[in-house]
Design a protein around this motif. Structure first.
Motif, mmCIF file in Angstrom:
data_model
loop_
_atom_site.group_PDB
_atom_site.id
_atom_site.type_symbol
_atom_site.label_atom_id
_atom_site.label_comp_id
_atom_site.label_asym_id
_atom_site.label_seq_id
_atom_site.Cartn_x
_atom_site.Cartn_y
_atom_site.Cartn_z
ATOM 1 N N CYS A 227 0.819 -1.208 0.000
ATOM 2 C CA CYS A 227 0.000 0.000 0.000
ATOM 3 C C CYS A 227 0.853 1.258 0.000
ATOM 4 O O CYS A 227 1.780 1.384 0.779
ATOM 5 C CB CYS A 227 -0.874 -0.013 1.249
ATOM 6 N N SER A 228 0.490 2.184 -0.841
ATOM 7 C CA SER A 228 1.180 3.470 -0.841
ATOM 8 C C SER A 228 0.246 4.566 -0.336
ATOM 9 O O SER A 228 0.301 5.696 -0.775
ATOM 10 C CB SER A 228 1.696 3.805 -2.235
ATOM 11 N N GLY A 229 -0.624 4.210 0.577
ATOM 12 C CA GLY A 229 -1.468 5.206 1.213
ATOM 13 C C GLY A 229 -2.890 5.267 0.700
ATOM 14 O O GLY A 229 -3.705 5.996 1.240
ATOM 15 N N MET A 230 -3.199 4.523 -0.352
ATOM 16 C CA MET A 230 -4.560 4.590 -0.888
ATOM 17 C C MET A 230 -4.995 3.294 -1.556
ATOM 18 O O MET A 230 -6.107 3.203 -2.042
ATOM 19 C CB MET A 230 -4.655 5.704 -1.924
ATOM 20 N N ASP A 231 -4.156 2.296 -1.555
ATOM 21 C CA ASP A 231 -4.385 1.108 -2.377
ATOM 22 C C ASP A 231 -5.200 0.004 -1.715
ATOM 23 O O ASP A 231 -5.656 -0.906 -2.396
ATOM 24 C CB ASP A 231 -3.045 0.511 -2.816
ATOM 25 N N CYS A 232 -5.356 0.034 -0.396
ATOM 26 C CA CYS A 232 -5.966 -1.086 0.324
ATOM 27 C C CYS A 232 -7.291 -0.701 0.962
ATOM 28 O O CYS A 232 -7.496 0.432 1.355
ATOM 29 C CB CYS A 232 -5.026 -1.575 1.421
ATOM 30 N N ARG A 233 -8.148 -1.708 1.067
ATOM 31 C CA ARG A 233 -9.435 -1.505 1.720
ATOM 32 C C ARG A 233 -9.984 -2.868 2.137
ATOM 33 O O ARG A 233 -9.668 -3.883 1.534
ATOM 34 C CB ARG A 233 -10.421 -0.809 0.801
ATOM 35 N N GLU A 234 -10.832 -2.848 3.159
ATOM 36 C CA GLU A 234 -11.516 -4.067 3.573
ATOM 37 C C GLU A 234 -12.587 -4.380 2.532
ATOM 38 O O GLU A 234 -13.224 -3.479 1.999
ATOM 39 C CB GLU A 234 -12.165 -3.868 4.935
ATOM 40 N N ILE A 235 -12.741 -5.671 2.227
ATOM 41 C CA ILE A 235 -13.804 -6.092 1.314
ATOM 42 C C ILE A 235 -14.645 -7.160 2.007
ATOM 43 O O ILE A 235 -14.176 -7.835 2.925
ATOM 44 C CB ILE A 235 -13.256 -6.595 -0.040
ATOM 45 N N ARG A 236 -15.855 -7.316 1.565
ATOM 46 C CA ARG A 236 -16.762 -8.295 2.151
ATOM 47 C C ARG A 236 -16.345 -9.708 1.767
ATOM 48 O O ARG A 236 -15.783 -9.938 0.704
ATOM 49 C CB ARG A 236 -18.178 -8.008 1.675
#
Length: 106
Positions: free
Chosen positions: A39-48
């Motif tokens: 991640c460079s500060g915006m690339d990751c997120r939780e997914i269902r």
């Protein structure tokens, strides 16, 4: 521009980029930090859970159809027991950089 302003600007722009944090959960009440390699500060997120199909062949990202096999180094253990998806430029349909997966019995 004053010397102090120049110095502050140089320090601020020279600081290394940091990865952002995952949202706190019951398992990780303080959240956790995505590794910079993912991640460079915006690339990751939780997914269902429903966004990923799991099976003996690996993980299929439903939105893109991308198959990530179990031995793929992009698969990481999820510290909070939830799926997290890191993609190029943070685009939901982007190529997977990392996939954090909860512990499973496969």
């Amino acid at each position: 521009m004053s010397k102090r302003a120049v110095l502050l600007f140089a320090v601020a722009t020279a600081a290394p980029a940091v990865a952002h944090d995952a949202t706190p959960t019951a398992a990780q009440p303080n959240g956790w930090t995505y590794p910079f390699s993912c991640c460079s500060g915006m690339d990751c997120r939780e997914i269902r859970d429903q966004a990923v199909l799991e099976g003996p062949q690996g993980y299929v990202i439903k939105l893109t159809g991308e198959l990530i096999i179990p031995r793929d180094t992009r698969i990481k253990n999820s510290p909070d027991g939830q799926f997290h998806h890191c993609t190029v430029a943070g685009e939901p349909t982007g190529r997977t950089i990392c996939l954090f997966v909860p512990p499973r019995s496969f």
